[in-house]
Scaffold this motif. Structure first.
Motif, PDB file in Angstrom:
ATOM      1  N   LEU A 308       0.823  -1.208   0.000  1.00  0.00           N
ATOM      2  CA  LEU A 308       0.000   0.000   0.000  1.00  0.00           C
ATOM      3  C   LEU A 308       0.857   1.258   0.000  1.00  0.00           C
ATOM      4  CD1 LEU A 308      -2.871  -0.904   2.490  1.00  0.00           C
ATOM      5  CD2 LEU A 308      -3.120  -0.353   0.060  1.00  0.00           C
ATOM      6  N   ASN A 309       1.974   1.220   0.685  1.00  0.00           N
ATOM      7  CA  ASN A 309       2.862   2.381   0.753  1.00  0.00           C
ATOM      8  C   ASN A 309       3.528   2.685  -0.586  1.00  0.00           C
ATOM      9  OD1 ASN A 309       2.356   2.932   3.452  1.00  0.00           O
ATOM     10  ND2 ASN A 309       4.037   1.647   4.198  1.00  0.00           N
ATOM     11  N   MET A 310       3.528   1.717  -1.495  1.00  0.00           N
ATOM     12  CA  MET A 310       4.136   1.925  -2.812  1.00  0.00           C
ATOM     13  C   MET A 310       3.215   2.689  -3.756  1.00  0.00           C
ATOM     14  SD  MET A 310       5.611  -1.894  -3.573  1.00  0.00           S
ATOM     15  CE  MET A 310       6.640  -2.797  -2.422  1.00  0.00           C
ATOM     16  N   VAL A 311       1.919   2.664  -3.478  1.00  0.00           N
ATOM     17  CA  VAL A 311       0.921   3.135  -4.442  1.00  0.00           C
ATOM     18  C   VAL A 311       1.136   4.589  -4.835  1.00  0.00           C
ATOM     19  CG1 VAL A 311      -1.521   3.634  -4.787  1.00  0.00           C
ATOM     20  CG2 VAL A 311      -0.822   1.445  -3.796  1.00  0.00           C
ATOM     21  N   ASN A 312       1.249   5.475  -3.886  1.00  0.00           N
ATOM     22  CA  ASN A 312       1.345   6.908  -4.200  1.00  0.00           C
ATOM     23  C   ASN A 312       2.577   7.225  -5.041  1.00  0.00           C
ATOM     24  OD1 ASN A 312      -1.032   7.615  -2.905  1.00  0.00           O
ATOM     25  ND2 ASN A 312      -0.026   7.973  -0.934  1.00  0.00           N
ATOM     26  N   ALA A 313       3.711   6.599  -4.726  1.00  0.00           N
ATOM     27  CA  ALA A 313       4.935   6.848  -5.497  1.00  0.00           C
ATOM     28  C   ALA A 313       4.784   6.359  -6.935  1.00  0.00           C
ATOM     29  CB  ALA A 313       6.117   6.167  -4.818  1.00  0.00           C
ATOM     30  N   ILE A 314       4.152   5.207  -7.109  1.00  0.00           N
ATOM     31  CA  ILE A 314       3.938   4.662  -8.454  1.00  0.00           C
ATOM     32  C   ILE A 314       3.007   5.574  -9.250  1.00  0.00           C
ATOM     33  CG2 ILE A 314       2.843   2.768  -9.721  1.00  0.00           C
ATOM     34  CD1 ILE A 314       3.967   0.872  -7.604  1.00  0.00           C
ATOM     35  N   VAL A 315       1.942   6.049  -8.616  1.00  0.00           N
ATOM     36  CA  VAL A 315       0.996   6.924  -9.307  1.00  0.00           C
ATOM     37  C   VAL A 315       1.673   8.226  -9.726  1.00  0.00           C
ATOM     38  CG1 VAL A 315      -1.115   8.281  -9.045  1.00  0.00           C
ATOM     39  CG2 VAL A 315      -1.028   5.920  -8.212  1.00  0.00           C
ATOM     40  N   ARG A 316       2.445   8.826  -8.822  1.00  0.00           N
ATOM     41  CA  ARG A 316       3.130  10.082  -9.163  1.00  0.00           C
ATOM     42  C   ARG A 316       4.105   9.907 -10.323  1.00  0.00           C
ATOM     43  NH1 ARG A 316       3.498  10.677  -3.462  1.00  0.00           N
ATOM     44  NH2 ARG A 316       5.652   9.895  -3.540  1.00  0.00           N
ATOM     45  N   LYS A 317       4.774   8.778 -10.371  1.00  0.00           N
ATOM     46  CA  LYS A 317       5.800   8.554 -11.392  1.00  0.00           C
ATOM     47  C   LYS A 317       5.226   8.212 -12.759  1.00  0.00           C
ATOM     48  CE  LYS A 317       9.943   5.801 -12.347  1.00  0.00           C
ATOM     49  NZ  LYS A 317      10.847   4.726 -11.851  1.00  0.00           N
ATOM     50  N   LEU A 318       4.159   7.413 -12.797  1.00  0.00           N
ATOM     51  CA  LEU A 318       3.703   6.844 -14.061  1.00  0.00           C
ATOM     52  C   LEU A 318       2.352   7.346 -14.557  1.00  0.00           C
ATOM     53  CD1 LEU A 318       4.689   3.085 -13.513  1.00  0.00           C
ATOM     54  CD2 LEU A 318       5.957   4.830 -14.773  1.00  0.00           C
ATOM     55  N   PHE A 319       1.516   7.913 -13.674  1.00  0.00           N
ATOM     56  CA  PHE A 319       0.132   8.186 -14.048  1.00  0.00           C
ATOM     57  C   PHE A 319      -0.260   9.646 -13.862  1.00  0.00           C
ATOM     58  CE2 PHE A 319       0.298   3.725 -12.825  1.00  0.00           C
ATOM     59  CZ  PHE A 319      -0.411   3.114 -13.852  1.00  0.00           C
ATOM     60  N   ASP A 320      -1.224  10.071 -14.689  1.00  0.00           N
ATOM     61  CA  ASP A 320      -1.928  11.307 -14.404  1.00  0.00           C
ATOM     62  C   ASP A 320      -2.751  11.089 -13.139  1.00  0.00           C
ATOM     63  OD1 ASP A 320      -0.914  12.578 -16.605  1.00  0.00           O
ATOM     64  OD2 ASP A 320      -2.680  12.241 -17.866  1.00  0.00           O
ATOM     65  N   PRO A 321      -2.931  12.117 -12.312  1.00  0.00           N
ATOM     66  CA  PRO A 321      -3.667  11.933 -11.052  1.00  0.00           C
ATOM     67  C   PRO A 321      -5.081  11.395 -11.236  1.00  0.00           C
ATOM     68  CG  PRO A 321      -2.519  14.036 -11.075  1.00  0.00           C
ATOM     69  CD  PRO A 321      -2.406  13.481 -12.456  1.00  0.00           C
ATOM     70  N   ASP A 322      -5.738  11.764 -12.361  1.00  0.00           N
ATOM     71  CA  ASP A 322      -7.110  11.332 -12.587  1.00  0.00           C
ATOM     72  C   ASP A 322      -7.194  10.160 -13.570  1.00  0.00           C
ATOM     73  OD1 ASP A 322      -6.243  12.742 -14.750  1.00  0.00           O
ATOM     74  OD2 ASP A 322      -8.096  13.915 -15.012  1.00  0.00           O
ATOM     75  N   ALA A 323      -6.100   9.417 -13.739  1.00  0.00           N
ATOM     76  CA  ALA A 323      -6.088   8.269 -14.647  1.00  0.00           C
ATOM     77  C   ALA A 323      -7.141   7.247 -14.234  1.00  0.00           C
ATOM     78  CB  ALA A 323      -4.700   7.622 -14.653  1.00  0.00           C
ATOM     79  N   GLN A 324      -7.758   6.613 -15.245  1.00  0.00           N
ATOM     80  CA  GLN A 324      -8.841   5.663 -15.008  1.00  0.00           C
ATOM     81  C   GLN A 324      -8.430   4.253 -15.409  1.00  0.00           C
ATOM     82  OE1 GLN A 324     -12.350   6.662 -13.905  1.00  0.00           O
ATOM     83  NE2 GLN A 324     -10.833   8.123 -13.125  1.00  0.00           N
ATOM     84  N   VAL A 325      -8.994   3.267 -14.678  1.00  0.00           N
ATOM     85  CA  VAL A 325      -8.783   1.853 -14.971  1.00  0.00           C
ATOM     86  C   VAL A 325     -10.124   1.244 -15.348  1.00  0.00           C
ATOM     87  CG1 VAL A 325      -8.029  -0.377 -14.096  1.00  0.00           C
ATOM     88  CG2 VAL A 325      -6.848   1.705 -13.380  1.00  0.00           C
ATOM     89  N   PHE A 326     -10.170   0.589 -16.530  1.00  0.00           N
ATOM     90  CA  PHE A 326     -11.381  -0.074 -16.997  1.00  0.00           C
ATOM     91  C   PHE A 326     -11.131  -1.580 -16.979  1.00  0.00           C
ATOM     92  CE2 PHE A 326     -11.083   4.094 -18.816  1.00  0.00           C
ATOM     93  CZ  PHE A 326     -12.371   4.604 -18.785  1.00  0.00           C
TER      94      PHE A 326
END
Length: 380
Positions: A308-326
């Protein structure tokens, strides 16, 4: 018209002293997804291949290496040569090579004349860069793997495409390994010994491939689906005979596959049951960094709190903040549930006890260079 040739080569030289829990699947995939005429069909072929192989891998609990995926401009001769030359196998490994794109036959070729040359992403004026399937066959055979499969889905001309109505295309729910007859898959992948070669149509015939994928490819995976569900016969000859009949059905008897099965019999000393993977399999769409990030999120050697602690770092590095998963079903088209924000999805994935694999079907980036939406199929 899409000239489609599917060539399956299984070269089995069993090493009976190798433990089955060391089995690894090395997948090498080349798909000409950028082609203006057949790009969508090739993309459908690639997506189905990746998803179905992932389901088989998760059910058999063997290990898969899924970083050698080359699409669009990367579907070229230098990458193919590098992917093959750098491949390192152990005696109990499996190689699975797949190609979808244009292909041609050299009329003057006296050896293996029924096998195509892969055009990759080149035009006719660059035919010196075409790669014969015999080159791939010979190179991969020298790698010493227990089992080698080569499928080539080749196109070469224009015509109206037929509609394919396959069994897998109707599967709108998430694939589950709990529904798979694993013992039947073991008969095919662990206990068979010999060589099987198949081509999608007789020489001189055309082969068809609509946007949903090549007719022979769809027929092959439909029969594998039947095996998984306890139908059909877990025998390579029976699989290919059923695939031939399905292909004839899907093409109004205009495309007749040809195959040869040379199975010496069952492995007299089949491998014991493999041990579970240390973590769920992640099958990415050629995005190495993205695949590695997902592997961290589901790595069971880390605690849930660590994941769980990895999630925010991964999102900041690879994704737009509002990225969506389908999320989609096994047919890769039916949507399951509502879109989820990337942060919420990764948090749920890190906590999941049921997900055995994640196939990242498509990954799109925004003008920021980061991913803004993913399409995934989860294997449970």
């Amino acid at each position: 018209m899409k000239q489609f040739l599917l060539y399956i080569l299984l070269l089995c030289c069993f090493c009976l002293n190798v433990k089955a829990d060391n089995v690894k699947i090395h997948a090498i995939v080349f798909c000409n997804t950028d082609d203006a005429k057949i790009g969508k069909s090739c993309q459908s072929d690639q997506e189905r291949f990746v998803n179905e192989l992932g389901i088989i891998e998760a059910a058999l609990k063997c290990e898969i290496d899924w970083l050698n995926v080359y699409t669009g401009g990367e579907c070229n001769k230098p990458n193919l040569e590098i992917a093959i030359s750098e491949l390192r196998c152990k005696p109990n490994d499996v190689i699975f090579f797949y190609y979808s794109g244009h292909g041609v036959h050299a009329a003057a070729d006296p050896v293996d004349g029924w096998l195509p040359q892969m055009c990759l992403n080149y035009q006719s004026y660059d035919q010196d860069k075409f790669v014969p399937v015999t080159y791939v066959r010979d190179k991969l055979a020298s790698k010493g793997a227990r089992l080698c499969l080569i499928l080539t889905d080749c196109c070469n001309n224009d015509a109206d495409w037929v509609t394919v109505k396959g069994l897998v295309n109707s599967e709108g729910k998430s694939p589950s390994t709990m529904e798979i007859d694993v013992e039947r898959l073991k008969k095919l992948f662990y206990e068979s010994r010999g060589t099987v070669i198949a081509t999608s149509s007789k020489r001189g015939e055309v082969s068809y491939g609509p946007e949903s994928g090549g007719c022979f490819s769809v027929a092959f995976w439909d029969e594998m689906y039947r095996i998984e569900q306890g139908g059909g016969s877990a025998d390579w000859g029976a699989v290919l005979e059923a695939t031939k009949k399905r292909t004839l059905q899907y093409t109004n008897n205009e495309q007749e596959p040809v195959y040869k099965v040379d199975i010496d019999g069952l492995n007299p000393n089949p491998q014991p049951n493999p041990q579970p993977n240390p973590s769920p399999v992640i099958i990415a769409v050629g995005e190495k960094e993205l695949g590695e990030a997902f592997k961290q999120i589901v790595n069971l050697s880390s605690s849930r709190a660590e994941r769980l602690n990895m999630v925010n770092a991964i999102v900041r590095k690879l994704f737009d903040p509002d990225a969506q998963v389908f999320m989609v079903g096994r047919n890769l088209t039916t949507k399951i549930g509502e879109p989820m924000n990337i942060t919420k999805y990764l948090e749920e994935l890190a906590l999941s006890k049921t997900v055995k694999g994640v196939n990242i079907v498509r990954a799109n980036k925004s003008n920021t260079g980061k991913f803004n939406n993913l399409i995934v199929s989860e294997i449970r």
